[in-house]
Design an enzyme around this catalytic site. Sequence first.
Site, PDB file in Angstrom:
ATOM      1  N   ASN A  99      41.957  29.731  38.920  1.00 32.78           N
ATOM      2  CA  ASN A  99      41.011  30.198  39.936  1.00 32.78           C
ATOM      3  C   ASN A  99      39.621  30.476  39.391  1.00 32.78           C
ATOM      4  O   ASN A  99      38.685  30.630  40.150  1.00 32.78           O
ATOM      5  CB  ASN A  99      41.564  31.442  40.640  1.00 32.78           C
ATOM      6  CG  ASN A  99      42.127  32.443  39.667  1.00 32.78           C
ATOM      7  OD1 ASN A  99      43.023  32.134  38.881  1.00 32.78           O
ATOM      8  ND2 ASN A  99      41.597  33.650  39.677  1.00 32.78           N
ATOM      9  N   CYS A 131      39.603  39.330  42.470  1.00 32.55           N
ATOM     10  CA  CYS A 131      40.609  40.387  42.294  1.00 32.55           C
ATOM     11  C   CYS A 131      40.243  41.342  41.178  1.00 32.55           C
ATOM     12  O   CYS A 131      40.678  42.480  41.164  1.00 32.55           O
ATOM     13  CB  CYS A 131      41.943  39.751  41.979  1.00 32.55           C
ATOM     14  SG  CYS A 131      42.065  38.088  42.579  1.00 32.55           S
TER      15      CYS A 131
HETATM   16  C1  LIG Z   1      43.823  33.656  45.626  1.00 33.22           C
HETATM   17  C2  LIG Z   1      44.851  33.477  44.610  1.00 33.22           C
HETATM   18  C3  LIG Z   1      46.028  34.244  44.629  1.00 33.22           C
HETATM   19  C4  LIG Z   1      46.261  35.313  45.669  1.00 33.22           C
HETATM   20  O1  LIG Z   1      46.421  34.771  46.934  1.00 33.22           O
HETATM   21  P1  LIG Z   1      46.409  35.711  48.246  1.00 33.22           P
HETATM   22  O2  LIG Z   1      46.886  34.792  49.326  1.00 33.22           O
HETATM   23  O3  LIG Z   1      45.009  36.157  48.427  1.00 33.22           O
HETATM   24  O4  LIG Z   1      47.352  36.817  47.990  1.00 33.22           O
HETATM   25  C5  LIG Z   1      46.965  34.003  43.662  1.00 33.22           C
HETATM   26  N1  LIG Z   1      46.779  33.085  42.715  1.00 33.22           N
HETATM   27  C6  LIG Z   1      45.671  32.321  42.664  1.00 33.22           C
HETATM   28  C7  LIG Z   1      45.529  31.285  41.612  1.00 33.22           C
HETATM   29  C8  LIG Z   1      44.670  32.494  43.604  1.00 33.22           C
HETATM   30  O5  LIG Z   1      43.576  31.757  43.536  1.00 33.22           O
END
Ligand SMILES: *Cc1c(COP(=O)(O)O)cnc(C)c1O
Length: 377
Positions: free
Chosen positions: A150, A324
Amino acid sequence: MIYLDNHATTQVDSRVFKKMIPYFTEKFNNPHSQNTIHNRDIIKQISKARLMIAKLIGAKREEIIFTSGATESNNLAIKGLKSHVLRGKNHFISLNTEHKCVLEALRKLEIEGAKVTILKVNKNGLVDPIDIEKNINKNTLLVSVMLANNETGVIQPIKEIGRICKEKNILFHTDAAQAVGKIEINVKKMNIDMMSISAHKFYGPKGIGALYVRQFPRIRLTPLIDGGGQEISLRSGTLPVPLCIGFGEAAKISMSRLRQEKERTKKLRDYFYKNLKKNIKNIFINGHISKRLPANLNISIPGINSENLIKNLKNTVISSGSACTSNNIETSYVLSGMGLSKEVVKSSIRIGIGRYTTKKDINNAIKDITDTVKKLR
Ligand SMILES: *Cc1c(COP(=O)(O)O)cnc(C)c1O
């Protein structure tokens, strides 16, 4: 606003939103109540949505378990294996650049007796599949490696890891929240046993996601939420019907233009970098150059504090890492985990091009970033 933070979240596609609206108001019946003429269409639409999501990743409809998002899916895939841990099959392998929800779920399971091996990626952000193979032992239960990161967009050698896990009869989970709807995925060809998906990362609504769970052989998972037994007892609770239907529509739209969007965003991404580098000569890319999502750029601007840069931009929205962790003052553990220096990490920015990004946006963003860097210098 020039929105280039599409890794954090994406705008709900208006077609997705339109499709959801009736299911908030007139079509509000509970899909789990007795089958009547009033909820028949709802049940059918949920089934269709499930099928669209399954098709997008090469799975079967029955293999899609709706959750509240990828965070929950990752927790279910990992903590759901609790019963195996208690029986002694307790070794997990993962990476130091995984999303916090994977790493924290593993930490929690460690308290209950799991043994966790966290492998370090190389300077490009990649894990060597051989490294995974070497760390497998007779108690290894699960390998959890994300599909695309991400922050850096780096795509791990998933097919290779899947092959190793299959050979050794080990479960393979991948967090594909950033990859689904952006690049081609086939869970069967990639030998993936469980995969986490999030709707709001590909123009669907927030608050819904899915865990793909391979049907044959059945994986024994302990639910995180008990109750009425919905989602084959893996995730009880009334389905959020409008979200499910929006999720399905988002999957359908992404699938229909996947290849074109890949090419379009990649062109914009390359154009962005080439032209920004003309203005700011000493910038460089973090993470593997080609093994990355087509719409991602993670670059460092030497001598610039990225927090400062982002705060001072006029109209461009970018970030310095994952949403996050950006509440904390902590800098990116993903980039540090790749062995990059503090200076490189502190000067890094993440750019995520999306469905609504135009060339004009890119030109404006380049100007905004260039002007701001000059001002700060
Ligand atoms: C956004 C993301 C998450 C969390 O997803 P949510 O649906 O917001 O809980 C987990 N892992 C990765 C790689 C992400 O990009």
